[in-house]
Design a protein around this motif. Structure first.
Motif, short mmCIF file in Angstrom:
data_model
loop_
_atom_site.label_atom_id
_atom_site.label_comp_id
_atom_site.label_asym_id
_atom_site.label_seq_id
_atom_site.Cartn_x
_atom_site.Cartn_y
_atom_site.Cartn_z
N ALA A 121 -2.31 -7.21 57.15
CA ALA A 121 -2.12 -7.98 58.22
C ALA A 121 -0.89 -8.03 58.88
O ALA A 121 -0.55 -8.08 59.99
N ALA A 122 0.20 -7.68 58.06
CA ALA A 122 1.59 -7.63 58.68
C ALA A 122 1.75 -6.40 59.57
O ALA A 122 2.25 -6.35 60.58
N LYS A 144 1.72 -6.69 68.64
CA LYS A 144 3.10 -6.76 69.40
C LYS A 144 3.41 -5.63 70.20
O LYS A 144 3.90 -5.66 71.20
N THR A 145 3.28 -4.49 69.43
CA THR A 145 3.50 -3.21 70.10
C THR A 145 2.65 -3.07 71.50
O THR A 145 3.02 -2.77 72.64
N LEU A 146 1.24 -3.39 71.38
CA LEU A 146 0.45 -3.27 72.63
C LEU A 146 0.95 -4.56 73.42
O LEU A 146 0.66 -4.21 74.74
N ARG A 147 1.33 -5.66 72.96
CA ARG A 147 1.80 -6.67 74.07
C ARG A 147 2.93 -6.24 74.85
O ARG A 147 3.12 -6.70 75.97
N ASP A 149 -2.58 -12.30 72.40
CA ASP A 149 -1.80 -13.23 71.86
C ASP A 149 -2.77 -14.07 70.86
O ASP A 149 -2.35 -14.76 69.98
N THR A 150 -4.19 -13.96 71.31
CA THR A 150 -5.25 -14.70 70.43
C THR A 150 -5.03 -13.95 68.85
O THR A 150 -5.11 -14.55 67.78
N LYS A 205 -1.72 -14.76 66.94
CA LYS A 205 -1.38 -16.04 66.44
C LYS A 205 -2.37 -15.84 65.18
O LYS A 205 -1.91 -16.40 64.13
N GLU A 206 -3.69 -15.19 65.21
CA GLU A 206 -4.45 -15.13 63.99
C GLU A 206 -3.67 -14.71 62.98
O GLU A 206 -3.61 -14.76 61.70
N MET A 207 -2.85 -13.18 63.16
CA MET A 207 -2.32 -12.66 62.10
C MET A 207 -1.07 -13.35 61.60
O MET A 207 -0.66 -13.15 60.53
N GLU A 208 -0.30 -14.03 62.42
CA GLU A 208 0.88 -14.87 61.95
C GLU A 208 0.20 -15.69 61.13
O GLU A 208 1.09 -16.25 60.14
N LEU A 209 -0.73 -16.53 61.33
CA LEU A 209 -1.11 -17.54 60.29
C LEU A 209 -1.50 -16.82 59.09
O LEU A 209 -1.37 -17.72 58.31
N LEU A 210 -2.43 -15.68 59.28
CA LEU A 210 -2.61 -15.00 57.82
C LEU A 210 -1.53 -14.67 56.92
O LEU A 210 -1.35 -14.77 55.70
N VAL A 211 -0.54 -13.92 57.85
CA VAL A 211 0.71 -13.55 56.81
C VAL A 211 1.57 -14.80 56.47
O VAL A 211 1.91 -14.72 55.01
N GLU A 212 1.50 -16.20 57.11
CA GLU A 212 2.13 -17.19 56.72
C GLU A 212 1.57 -17.52 55.41
O GLU A 212 1.93 -18.14 54.36
#
Length: 547
Positions: free
Chosen positions: A235-236, A243-246, A298-299, A302-309
């Motif tokens: 996930a990280a 973020k790289t693609l963003r 962005d979707t 957000k999904e991966m930030e939540l999973l890492v958290e």
């Protein structure tokens, strides 16, 4: 198009190609008129098609697709499909009036079987060089293990094999062939060596994303990040890649590994009509706007930030065979003879759930607790979710050595008294709960197995459910078949099982500990995870009833 003219043109083409070309390709080409290369379209369909000048999709492969880039000095293939002999892939290349012998480079987006298993055949056939991610080399070079090549997908008839990588890629490289330049972008996460390839042609940015962005509708290949590390997603890493693609300039055209996902799935492969044309079907536009691109990423971010958290807060509590502490005084010891073993400490008491049959269980118990720095000097209670041998076979030795209290359903106690020593200390599970000296509460269930019962208790403000084989985690066709066999067997009752699901659903556990974890599932449940498990059980029974 006139059918007679098509057939005459097709005959002239086949006569010109001749037997020599057929032998060189090593496949039977489709004996139909090739689709006119003037009919380029950026609406992706399940068919071989030209997308742009010199860019093609081999869209009738399954379950993924591959792409062909035509350069002034030869063809570049992006991914190589699932078939080890490339039969369908080569047929589609021929259908597009391209010459397979011109393949010079095969670029692999990641080390999953449906993207890489054709690469070695193409390399031998055409002497093309194979390019792949450096961090996927370990899996590619040995062709396994299976979970690394196929993740959780059920492909028992497909045999993986080693793939030799001629050029390993880390990201930042430029691949050149004639008038064509392709930039390599490292996007680990779906697999450690996942790559995207960026082509600029006719003032358009064309991005081949493999399964980092697996569909044109924005579905990402994040499913693996919810699985144990042996499936090789992270996930990280995925978060960093998104973020790289963003941060790069958005592509004009997005070409993912599975653009057909979301289309109506045919029960048989797509074939062409006698006139030489593929049947019409709905497609998905490959052109993306900047807003669509940003929203898609962005979707995922957000999904991966939540999973890492969540992993940070709750731990990566995967039930994957490795002993771990789940909560204070709650332990998963791993699997013994394919059954998970859980231990709960309550005050100074040690409680073992479902001791399975098999020689060496006591030694397993001592060793695994030792790895978690927990001594085994006593067992105060053994708690059974069923009186099946797989849940209770280890009882005799535990009773002989530690003389614990044995909890089972009232129905199961009758059977156990006939099997175990007369002085065994039995307690009906139904007597546990509020006011009991024991920390768990029993929940009556029926419909699968011998005298089943589930247990719930609180730890660290979390509700824990240990429920044996209720419900089943159904993630594959094989698991559904086994589940339905059980319900149709002598100890099964589908109607009673459905009633038990109604009892279990409102519990909404935070941590679910089944007898047989599937794919090393995470013990933590989030969002609608519990309801999804319950509904899959109901759906399997409903669909079975319709047959």
């Amino acid at each position: 198009m006139n059918g007679k003219v098509d057939r005459e043109r097709g005959s002239r083409v086949l006569a010109a190609i001749g037997v020599v070309t057929l032998m060189a390709c090593g496949v039977l080409v489709w004996q139909v008129t090739p689709e006119s290369t003037s009919r380029a379209s950026l609406v992706l369909k399940k068919r071989p098609m030209q997308l742009l000048d010199g860019v093609y999709m081999l869209g009738s492969l399954s379950p993924s697709v591959a792409y062909v880039i035509d350069s002034s000095e030869g063809l570049i293939l992006v991914d190589s499909g699932l078939e080890a002999d490339c039969t369908a892939l080569l047929q589609q290349i021929k259908y597009l009036q391209l010459d397979p012998s011109r393949i010079k480079k095969v670029l692999l987006t990641h080390a999953h079987g449906d993207h890489v298993l054709g690469a070695m055949y193409l390399s031998r056939l055409t002497k093309a060089k194979v390019y792949g991610g450096k961090r996927d080399l370990d899996v590619l070079q040995i062709g396994g293990p299976r979970e690394a090549m196929f993740s959780t997908y059920d492909m028992p008839d497909v045999q993986p094999h080693p793939t030799t990588i001629d050029v390993s890629l880390s990201g930042g490289e430029t691949i050149e062939l004639g008038d064509t330049r392709i930039e390599v972008i490292a996007t680990p996460g779906h697999t450690p060596g996942s790559l995207c390839f960026l082509l600029e042609r006719d003032d358009q940015r064309i991005l081949f994303t493999g399964d980092t962005i697996s569909t044109i509708t924005g579905d990402l290949g994040t499913y693996g990040t919810y699985l144990p590390s042996r499936f090789r997603s992270n996930a990280a890493d995925y978060l960093a890649s998104l973020k790289t693609l963003r941060n790069i300039a958005p592509p004009d055209i997005l070409l993912p590994g599975h653009p057909q996902i979301g289309l109506a799935q045919s029960a048989t492969p797509v074939t062409m009509s006698p006139g030489g044309m593929m049947p019409e079907e709905e497609g998905i536009p490959a052109e993306v706007t900047e807003d669509q691109w940003r929203a898609m990423l962005d979707t995922g971010i957000k999904e991966m930030e939540l999973l890492v958290e969540r992993f940070t807060a709750d731990g990566r509590d995967f039930l994957d065979g490795k002993p771990i502490q789940l909560l204070d005084d709650l332990f998963y010891l791993g699997d013994f003879t394919s059954s998970a073993v859980y231990v709960l400490k309550d005050r100074d008491r040690l409680i073992v759930f479902d001791p399975p049959a098999g020689a060496g269980f006591l030694e397993f118990l001592e060793k695994r607790l030792g790895l978690l720095k927990q001594p085994l000097d006593r067992v105060d209670a053994v708690v059974l979710t069923s009186c099946d041998p797989e849940h209770s076979g280890g009882l005799p030795r535990l009773i002989q050595k530690y003389d614990p209290v044995v909890f089972a359903s009232q129905q199961g106690l009758t059977q156990l008294r006939q099997q175990l020593p007369r002085n065994t200390k039995f307690k009906a599970a139904e007597t546990s709960g509020d006011g009991s000296e024991w920390p768990f509460r029993a929940i009556a269930v029926t419909g699968r197995g011998v005298a089943p019962v589930a247990y719930t208790f609180q730890r660290n403000d979390k509700r824990v459910l240990i429920s044996g084989r209720f419900p089943a985690k159904l993630d594959s066709r094989g698991q559904v078949r086994e589940f339905l066999r059980d319900l149709g067997g002598p100890e099964g009752d589908a109607a009673a099982y459905l009633d038990s699901l109604d009892i279990l659903e409102p519990l909404q556990p935070d941590i679910w500990l089944p007898t047989s974890p599937v794919n090393g599932q995470n013990a933590n449940l989030y969002d609608d995870g519990w309801r999804d498990v319950i509904e899959r059980n109901r759906k399997a029974i409903r669909e079975s009833d319709r047959r």
